[in-house]
Design a protein around this motif. Structure first.
Motif, PDB file in Angstrom:
ATOM      1  N   ILE A  28       0.809  -1.199  -0.006  1.00  0.00           N
ATOM      2  CA  ILE A  28      -0.091  -0.241  -0.326  1.00  0.00           C
ATOM      3  C   ILE A  28       1.006   1.442  -0.553  1.00  0.00           C
ATOM      4  O   ILE A  28       0.514   2.113  -0.623  1.00  0.00           O
ATOM      5  CB  ILE A  28      -0.745  -0.084   0.770  1.00  0.00           C
ATOM      6  CG1 ILE A  28      -2.077   1.376   0.349  1.00  0.00           C
ATOM      7  CG2 ILE A  28       0.028   0.205   2.361  1.00  0.00           C
ATOM      8  CD1 ILE A  28      -2.484   1.235  -0.495  1.00  0.00           C
ATOM      9  N   ASN A 113      -4.899   2.525   6.239  1.00  0.00           N
ATOM     10  CA  ASN A 113      -4.931   1.719   6.196  1.00  0.00           C
ATOM     11  C   ASN A 113      -5.905   1.052   7.486  1.00  0.00           C
ATOM     12  O   ASN A 113      -4.923   1.683   8.057  1.00  0.00           O
ATOM     13  CB  ASN A 113      -2.657   1.124   6.726  1.00  0.00           C
ATOM     14  CG  ASN A 113      -2.424  -0.024   6.655  1.00  0.00           C
ATOM     15  OD1 ASN A 113      -3.134  -0.427   5.846  1.00  0.00           O
ATOM     16  ND2 ASN A 113      -1.523  -0.230   7.253  1.00  0.00           N
ATOM     17  N   GLU A 146      -6.220   0.478   1.711  1.00  0.00           N
ATOM     18  CA  GLU A 146      -6.131  -0.779   2.096  1.00  0.00           C
ATOM     19  C   GLU A 146      -7.533  -1.201   3.253  1.00  0.00           C
ATOM     20  O   GLU A 146      -6.938   0.182   4.427  1.00  0.00           O
ATOM     21  CB  GLU A 146      -4.614  -1.425   2.459  1.00  0.00           C
ATOM     22  CG  GLU A 146      -4.565  -2.803   2.758  1.00  0.00           C
ATOM     23  CD  GLU A 146      -3.526  -3.877   2.418  1.00  0.00           C
ATOM     24  OE1 GLU A 146      -3.115  -4.181   3.415  1.00  0.00           O
ATOM     25  OE2 GLU A 146      -2.433  -3.007   1.682  1.00  0.00           O
ATOM     26  N   ARG A 272      -7.306  -3.355  -1.414  1.00  0.00           N
ATOM     27  CA  ARG A 272      -6.931  -1.830  -1.763  1.00  0.00           C
ATOM     28  C   ARG A 272      -7.187  -1.603  -3.047  1.00  0.00           C
ATOM     29  O   ARG A 272      -6.991  -1.766  -3.926  1.00  0.00           O
ATOM     30  CB  ARG A 272      -4.867  -2.249  -1.561  1.00  0.00           C
ATOM     31  CG  ARG A 272      -4.442  -2.673  -2.484  1.00  0.00           C
ATOM     32  CD  ARG A 272      -3.298  -3.481  -1.989  1.00  0.00           C
ATOM     33  NE  ARG A 272      -2.296  -4.583  -0.711  1.00  0.00           N
ATOM     34  CZ  ARG A 272      -2.573  -5.358  -0.412  1.00  0.00           C
ATOM     35  NH1 ARG A 272      -2.763  -5.544  -1.952  1.00  0.00           N
ATOM     36  NH2 ARG A 272      -2.660  -5.948   0.583  1.00  0.00           N
TER      37      ARG A 272
END
Length: 279
Positions: A28, A113, A146, A272
């Motif tokens: 990511i 994330n 993600e 993602r």
């Protein structure tokens, strides 16, 4: 991530039992590809471990999270003197649209994330989050994220559900308490496009993930994971019953999630994407 009123969800416990979250990020961060001129917004930044790394490669980064404990711990680890271009703000990102000085169309990239599966859980605020992210970005700016995807930690979810049902909780109650949103790539692509983004790439990846070690007293491992992340489920029973629910779920999982060497594996599935704000 969304505010979690849970005494188990502290920086200390997070570091001990979910320290892998900011570490398994090579894909990511490569997709984010921070540039020296980038102004980046980080949604659900937690204890700033990943944010601080990104800050070394961009012009400015603002970390948002709803956990006072995690942000405070992060600032102790990464003080302003050492990270002058990194700022933090306590924000429940479900209501990002209320932060009008942030949703100002000046950010080159919005990043997240391992937080959006919490932030997007509530269908009533989900669309507002996408609209706010769109409003944060400059034309052509990128939304890079993600999160847990369809099928993520299915075995843990099923074991907790079974344990609670065996304790007399109705399945419908368990479903209502579910704190996560794990969409498919098709569903997420549709939501992004409806919100004014062009999706450059999107993918689902099965990524079995090793949890913390279980000690001789049976602490750690999947038990610690459930106590920290599954609090919304455990609140369905009285406090004296919660330990029994966790132990029962752990025993149900032992045959499918515990390796011969005693290590626990969680069936993570990551979603993602990189999406661009339409000019």
């Amino acid at each position: 991530m969304s505010e979690i009123k849970n005494t188990s969800y502290t920086h200390e416990n997070y570091s001990a039992h979910a320290g892998f979250v900011p570490l398994l990020t090579s894909k990511i961060t490569a997709l984010l590809s921070p540039q020296p001129s980038d102004k980046i917004l980080d949604l659900g930044a937690g204890d700033l471990i990943l944010t601080s790394k990104i800050s070394k490669h961009c012009s400015q980064i603002l970390a948002l999270d709803a956990s006072t404990d995690l942000l405070t711990a992060g600032r102790e680890l990464f003080p302003t003197n050492d990270y002058p271009n990194m700022d933090t703000r306590l924000v429940d990102c479900r209501y990002l649209d209320k932060e009008t000085d942030v949703v100002d169309g000046t950010w080159d990239k919005v990043f997240s994330n391992a937080a959006l599966h919490w932030i997007l859980r509530d269908p009533s605020t989900r669309k507002n989050v996408f609209t706010a992210v769109h409003g944060c970005l400059v034309p052509g700016g990128k939304f890079v994220a993600e999160m847990g995807g369809f099928g993520n930690i299915d075995e843990i979810h099923v074991a907790l559900t079974a344990a609670l049902v065996m304790k007399g909780v109705k399945v419908e109650q368990v479903q209502e308490a579910n704190p996560w949103f794990f969409p498919s790539d098709i569903h997420m692509k549709s939501m992004l496009e409806e919100s004014g983004f062009d999706v450059e790439m999107i993918e689902l990846e099965a990524r079995p993930t090793e949890l913390s070690l279980e000690d001789e007293k049976g602490e750690g491992g999947v038990k610690a994971w459930m106590e920290m992340f599954g609090q919304r489920f455990l609140e369905l029973v009285d406090e004296p019953e919660r330990e029994a629910v966790v132990k029962l779920a752990r025993n149900l999982l032992e045959g499918v999630s515990r390796r011969e060497d005693g290590r626990w594996i969680a069936g993570y599935v990551r979603l993602r994407w990189v999406a661009t704000k339409r000019a």
